[in-house]
Design an enzyme around this catalytic site. Structure first.
Site, mmCIF file in Angstrom:
data_model
loop_
_atom_site.group_PDB
_atom_site.id
_atom_site.type_symbol
_atom_site.label_atom_id
_atom_site.label_comp_id
_atom_site.label_asym_id
_atom_site.label_seq_id
_atom_site.Cartn_x
_atom_site.Cartn_y
_atom_site.Cartn_z
ATOM 1 N N ASP A 1 -3.023 5.368 6.556
ATOM 2 C CA ASP A 1 -3.526 6.649 7.083
ATOM 3 C C ASP A 1 -4.467 6.349 8.253
ATOM 4 O O ASP A 1 -4.012 6.032 9.338
ATOM 5 C CB ASP A 1 -4.209 7.383 5.922
ATOM 6 C CG ASP A 1 -4.680 8.785 6.258
ATOM 7 O OD1 ASP A 1 -4.113 9.425 7.151
ATOM 8 O OD2 ASP A 1 -5.639 9.250 5.608
ATOM 9 N N ARG B 1 0.542 11.650 -9.816
ATOM 10 C CA ARG B 1 1.020 10.289 -9.547
ATOM 11 C C ARG B 1 2.400 10.049 -10.165
ATOM 12 O O ARG B 1 3.168 9.219 -9.689
ATOM 13 C CB ARG B 1 0.047 9.255 -10.119
ATOM 14 C CG ARG B 1 -1.304 9.207 -9.415
ATOM 15 C CD ARG B 1 -2.057 7.954 -9.832
ATOM 16 N NE ARG B 1 -3.465 7.979 -9.459
ATOM 17 C CZ ARG B 1 -3.955 7.602 -8.287
ATOM 18 N NH1 ARG B 1 -3.137 7.206 -7.330
ATOM 19 N NH2 ARG B 1 -5.250 7.649 -8.052
ATOM 20 N N GLU C 1 0.841 -1.200 0.000
ATOM 21 C CA GLU C 1 0.000 0.000 0.000
ATOM 22 C C GLU C 1 0.877 1.251 0.000
ATOM 23 O O GLU C 1 1.996 1.240 0.518
ATOM 24 C CB GLU C 1 -0.913 -0.067 1.236
ATOM 25 C CG GLU C 1 -1.802 1.121 1.495
ATOM 26 C CD GLU C 1 -2.833 1.420 0.426
ATOM 27 O OE1 GLU C 1 -2.440 1.557 -0.747
ATOM 28 O OE2 GLU C 1 -4.017 1.591 0.756
ATOM 29 N N ASP C 2 0.358 2.315 -0.577
ATOM 30 C CA ASP C 2 1.120 3.564 -0.597
ATOM 31 C C ASP C 2 1.186 4.209 0.789
ATOM 32 O O ASP C 2 2.255 4.459 1.316
ATOM 33 C CB ASP C 2 0.561 4.548 -1.645
ATOM 34 C CG ASP C 2 -0.951 4.795 -1.538
ATOM 35 O OD1 ASP C 2 -1.615 4.225 -0.634
ATOM 36 O OD2 ASP C 2 -1.480 5.558 -2.363
ATOM 37 N N PHE D 1 -0.764 16.141 3.599
ATOM 38 C CA PHE D 1 -1.223 15.449 2.397
ATOM 39 C C PHE D 1 -0.089 15.403 1.387
ATOM 40 O O PHE D 1 0.481 16.431 1.032
ATOM 41 C CB PHE D 1 -2.459 16.145 1.810
ATOM 42 C CG PHE D 1 -3.216 15.219 0.903
ATOM 43 C CD1 PHE D 1 -4.162 14.342 1.416
ATOM 44 C CD2 PHE D 1 -2.942 15.188 -0.460
ATOM 45 C CE1 PHE D 1 -4.827 13.452 0.583
ATOM 46 C CE2 PHE D 1 -3.607 14.301 -1.302
ATOM 47 C CZ PHE D 1 -4.559 13.437 -0.779
#
Ligand code: IMP
Ligand code: MG
Length: 171
Positions: free
Chosen positions: A100, A162, A96-97, A149
């Site tokens: 959060d 991206r 996963e990136d 963010f």
């Protein structure tokens, strides 16, 4: 794009991803692994990480929608694309990136555990642990980051950025 501030350079990312790959290679010593990338944000991380893993590896991808675009996540998660094959008996690494709130990975972990994999671990490039709602732990974390963010290296803001090679903060 000039308002974006670089948080991690491409060189820092490459060095850390190489370390994570070496760690995974040692931990699974000779066993096969299946990397499951969470689309779309983890695509670039998975492609770099996998090339730093010296094991018999296969790929799969999963896609979820979090009901909410841009900076807001409503907390509800819906499966858009499931894995193509059963994960039964496999060494699964969910890639996963960002970890959060933890809602996405908690949801995916529950679904994959039902496949009865031999092992199930999480590799998250970034961890914003201050934002956690669901307690969840990633065995492999690239960088711990504050509550900001970020975009680039696969991660987006309304589908943009991206393709940036560095990880940047959106002010
Ligand atoms: P969760 O809140 O842990 O469920 O994370 C859900 C998803 O939100 C992550 O997989 C990312 O795709 C996305 N996300 C969370 N924080 C950021 C960010 O700073 N930039 C881009 N995407 C983010
Ligand atoms: Mg994501």
């Amino acid at each position: 794009m000039s308002e974006l501030k670089v948080l991690f350079t491409r060189q820092q990312i490459a060095a850390r991803v190489a370390e994570l790959g070496a760690q995974i290679t040692r931990d699974f010593a000779g066993e096969p692994v299946t990397l499951i990338g969470v689309l779309k944000g983890a695509a670039i991380f998975l492609s770099d990480l996998s090339r730093n893993i010296d094991l018999d590896a296969t790929f799969d991808f999963i896609s979820v929608s979090s009901y909410g675009n841009e900076k807001q996540n409503s907390g509800e998660v819906k499966m858009v694309k499931d894995v193509d094959q059963s994960m039964e008996g496999k060494n699964v690494i969910l890639v996963e990136d960002i970890l959060d709130t933890g809602l996405t990975l908690s949801y995916l972990k529950k679904i994959l555990e039902a496949h009865k994999p031999k092992s199930l671990r999480i590799a998250a490039l970034l961890d914003k642990s201050a934002r956690r709602i669901q307690p969840i732990h990633a065995e492999y974390v690239g960088f711990e980051i504050p509550d900001e963010f970020v975009v680039g290296y696969g991660m987006d803001y309304a589908e943009r950025y991206r393709n940036l090679a560095d990880i940047c903060v959106v002010p």
